[in-house]
Write a protein that holds these residues in place. Sequence first.
Motif, PDB file in Angstrom:
ATOM      1  N   GLY A 125      71.261 127.001  95.244  1.00 51.79           N
ATOM      2  CA  GLY A 125      70.510 128.288  94.563  1.00 51.79           C
ATOM      3  C   GLY A 125      69.319 128.413  95.054  1.00 51.79           C
ATOM      4  N   ARG A 126      68.476 127.594  95.258  1.00 55.06           N
ATOM      5  CA  ARG A 126      67.354 128.096  95.736  1.00 55.06           C
ATOM      6  C   ARG A 126      66.448 126.606  96.130  1.00 55.06           C
ATOM      7  N   ASN A 127      65.588 127.061  96.984  1.00 53.69           N
ATOM      8  CA  ASN A 127      64.687 125.944  97.432  1.00 53.69           C
ATOM      9  C   ASN A 127      63.911 124.451  96.213  1.00 53.69           C
ATOM     10  N   PHE A 128      64.251 123.365  96.822  1.00 50.12           N
ATOM     11  CA  PHE A 128      62.776 122.561  95.873  1.00 50.12           C
ATOM     12  C   PHE A 128      62.767 122.003  96.594  1.00 50.12           C
ATOM     13  N   ASN A 150      65.808 140.426  80.711  1.00 47.97           N
ATOM     14  CA  ASN A 150      65.391 141.766  80.926  1.00 47.97           C
ATOM     15  C   ASN A 150      66.553 142.394  81.147  1.00 47.97           C
ATOM     16  N   GLY A 151      66.491 143.858  81.277  1.00 49.99           N
ATOM     17  CA  GLY A 151      67.529 144.793  81.678  1.00 49.99           C
ATOM     18  C   GLY A 151      67.134 146.453  82.109  1.00 49.99           C
ATOM     19  N   ALA A 154      66.574 141.242  86.744  1.00 54.84           N
ATOM     20  CA  ALA A 154      68.313 140.791  88.452  1.00 54.84           C
ATOM     21  C   ALA A 154      68.357 142.419  88.157  1.00 54.84           C
ATOM     22  N   ARG A 155      68.771 141.705  89.573  1.00 53.92           N
ATOM     23  CA  ARG A 155      69.647 143.161  90.213  1.00 53.92           C
ATOM     24  C   ARG A 155      70.962 143.298  89.334  1.00 53.92           C
ATOM     25  N   PRO A 156      71.769 144.176  89.164  1.00 55.80           N
ATOM     26  CA  PRO A 156      72.597 143.997  88.777  1.00 55.80           C
ATOM     27  C   PRO A 156      74.719 142.954  88.628  1.00 55.80           C
ATOM     28  N   GLY A 157      74.330 142.302  87.618  1.00 56.28           N
ATOM     29  CA  GLY A 157      75.743 141.140  87.551  1.00 56.28           C
ATOM     30  C   GLY A 157      75.123 139.759  88.066  1.00 56.28           C
ATOM     31  N   GLU A 158      73.354 139.676  88.487  1.00 60.57           N
ATOM     32  CA  GLU A 158      72.521 138.030  89.513  1.00 60.57           C
ATOM     33  C   GLU A 158      71.983 137.617  88.137  1.00 60.57           C
ATOM     34  N   ALA A 159      71.445 136.853  87.920  1.00 63.65           N
ATOM     35  CA  ALA A 159      70.293 136.126  87.169  1.00 63.65           C
ATOM     36  C   ALA A 159      69.004 136.632  87.663  1.00 63.65           C
ATOM     37  N   TYR A 160      68.027 136.226  87.580  1.00 62.16           N
ATOM     38  CA  TYR A 160      67.044 137.242  88.474  1.00 62.16           C
ATOM     39  C   TYR A 160      65.967 135.737  88.882  1.00 62.16           C
ATOM     40  N   GLU A 161      65.971 136.009  90.627  1.00 64.79           N
ATOM     41  CA  GLU A 161      65.588 135.195  91.547  1.00 64.79           C
ATOM     42  C   GLU A 161      64.172 135.904  91.571  1.00 64.79           C
ATOM     43  N   PRO A 162      62.915 135.684  91.699  1.00 61.95           N
ATOM     44  CA  PRO A 162      62.307 136.105  92.405  1.00 61.95           C
ATOM     45  C   PRO A 162      61.796 136.409  93.648  1.00 61.95           C
ATOM     46  N   ALA A 163      62.752 134.708  94.740  1.00 57.70           N
ATOM     47  CA  ALA A 163      62.479 135.245  95.963  1.00 57.70           C
ATOM     48  C   ALA A 163      63.871 135.628  96.348  1.00 57.70           C
ATOM     49  N   HIS A 180      68.055 126.954  84.656  1.00 60.25           N
ATOM     50  CA  HIS A 180      68.735 126.887  86.281  1.00 60.25           C
ATOM     51  C   HIS A 180      70.031 126.891  86.407  1.00 60.25           C
ATOM     52  N   LEU A 181      70.347 126.770  87.463  1.00 60.62           N
ATOM     53  CA  LEU A 181      71.889 127.662  87.743  1.00 60.62           C
ATOM     54  C   LEU A 181      72.321 125.842  87.683  1.00 60.62           C
ATOM     55  N   PRO A 182      74.387 126.044  87.507  1.00 59.89           N
ATOM     56  CA  PRO A 182      74.444 124.780  87.180  1.00 59.89           C
ATOM     57  C   PRO A 182      74.371 124.016  88.547  1.00 59.89           C
ATOM     58  N   VAL A 183      74.570 124.574  89.370  1.00 59.27           N
ATOM     59  CA  VAL A 183      74.105 124.113  91.121  1.00 59.27           C
ATOM     60  C   VAL A 183      72.960 123.587  91.229  1.00 59.27           C
ATOM     61  N   THR A 184      72.136 123.946  90.844  1.00 55.73           N
ATOM     62  CA  THR A 184      70.948 122.865  90.333  1.00 55.73           C
ATOM     63  C   THR A 184      70.847 122.456  89.497  1.00 55.73           C
TER      64      THR A 184
END
Length: 403
Positions: free
Chosen positions: A15-18, A125-126, A163-172, A344-348
Amino acid sequence: MPIITEARVVVTSPGRNFVTLKVVCDDGTTGVGDATLNGRELAVASYLADHIVPCLIGRDAHRIEDIWQYLYKGAYWRRGPVTMTAIAAVDMALWDIKGKVAGLPVYQLLGGASRDGCMVYGHANGATIADTVDAALRHRAEGYRAIRLQCGVPGLASTYGVARPGEAYEPADGTLPTESVWSTERYLRIVPELFAAAREALGPDIHLLHDVHHRLTPIEAARLGRDLEPYRPFWIEDPTPAENQDGFRLIRQHTTTPIAVGEVFNSIWDAKALIESQSIDYIRATVVHAGGITHLRRIAALADLYQVRTGCHGATDLSPVAMAAALHLGLAIPNFGIQELMPHLPVTQAVFPHAYRYADGSLHPGDAPGLGVDIDEALAATHPYVRAYLPVNRLEDGTLWSW
Ligand code: GCO
Ligand code: MG
């Protein structure tokens, strides 16, 4: 005593880097530490693998303080986000090992629980004020007692935290830095309106927070603090960049709105003058970027002398390992204030199974020995690193600004 025989650096992108350090001892005990520095992940991975891991082999894992001093003073090049994140990863892993050997959760080693759980704040957020207030109402329905409010700024295409519409907020959000446009004037008009609407809809009992994200000058931040006073914010965060620390005194002279700062700090030396001058109310330094449990405990102890409380950064780029470590420390210290929670996302979560749990607006680290968190290395290997950057910010005339 457990002797360190191996330490592996795991870079993964569920979902993002760790970046995660796994330390292995001769008795089979393992410990994990978070080493994620958003947008600069591989620098820390190299620092660990190329420069720190060779020095760890053969050492007594119980000597946490000595290893911390060895890595800090031994590098000669002190402080800095890459160094301090790498040291933090080792430190977390060693506390994890000590807890497992003792058969105790880490918070017990730190003096035991000082409270029932760690109050968290969620993110509402909105794009508009109405959307943000709706998001805040949903958080309240989930039990949150503290909610951060960020909304779009009319006239600007995108805004930090939204966030962009329909997405979870992710700064990177890009394989190269994306560019956003900033207007202080438009922003200073909308935020008091947002707080007025939120206070009206949510009533007096919910804590409301806001992140300025380093974008104002001290006098602009002072004005925002003053404009928000009628709505009694819990804090405004990073009102101005913290390199010029006298700026915080200026803000203080003008407003009683509490101030939080420090998510980019990596050492007690970044925070010392701000704490001692009582220019801030909450210190946001984290276990992962500020030298681990060993060093953050020292920062918290200094802060406690001045009635400054902790409010640790907890965005999604801090892995579940950092969250677990923050919760053990937060449960134990006398001056815990609040903990940021951006789930965190479920995949994380699948890659980092963890014992901490959310209930009624608080997180508890759980009672598993050690930190109560691990990395599933086989699953992690199925999510290869993806280059990702934080955005940059420009004024409407193109001038590069703080993001
Ligand atoms: C916050 C932060 C984050 C950071 C991000 C950078 O308060 O949660 O400001 O959104 O921008 O964690 O890596
Ligand atoms: Mg922030």
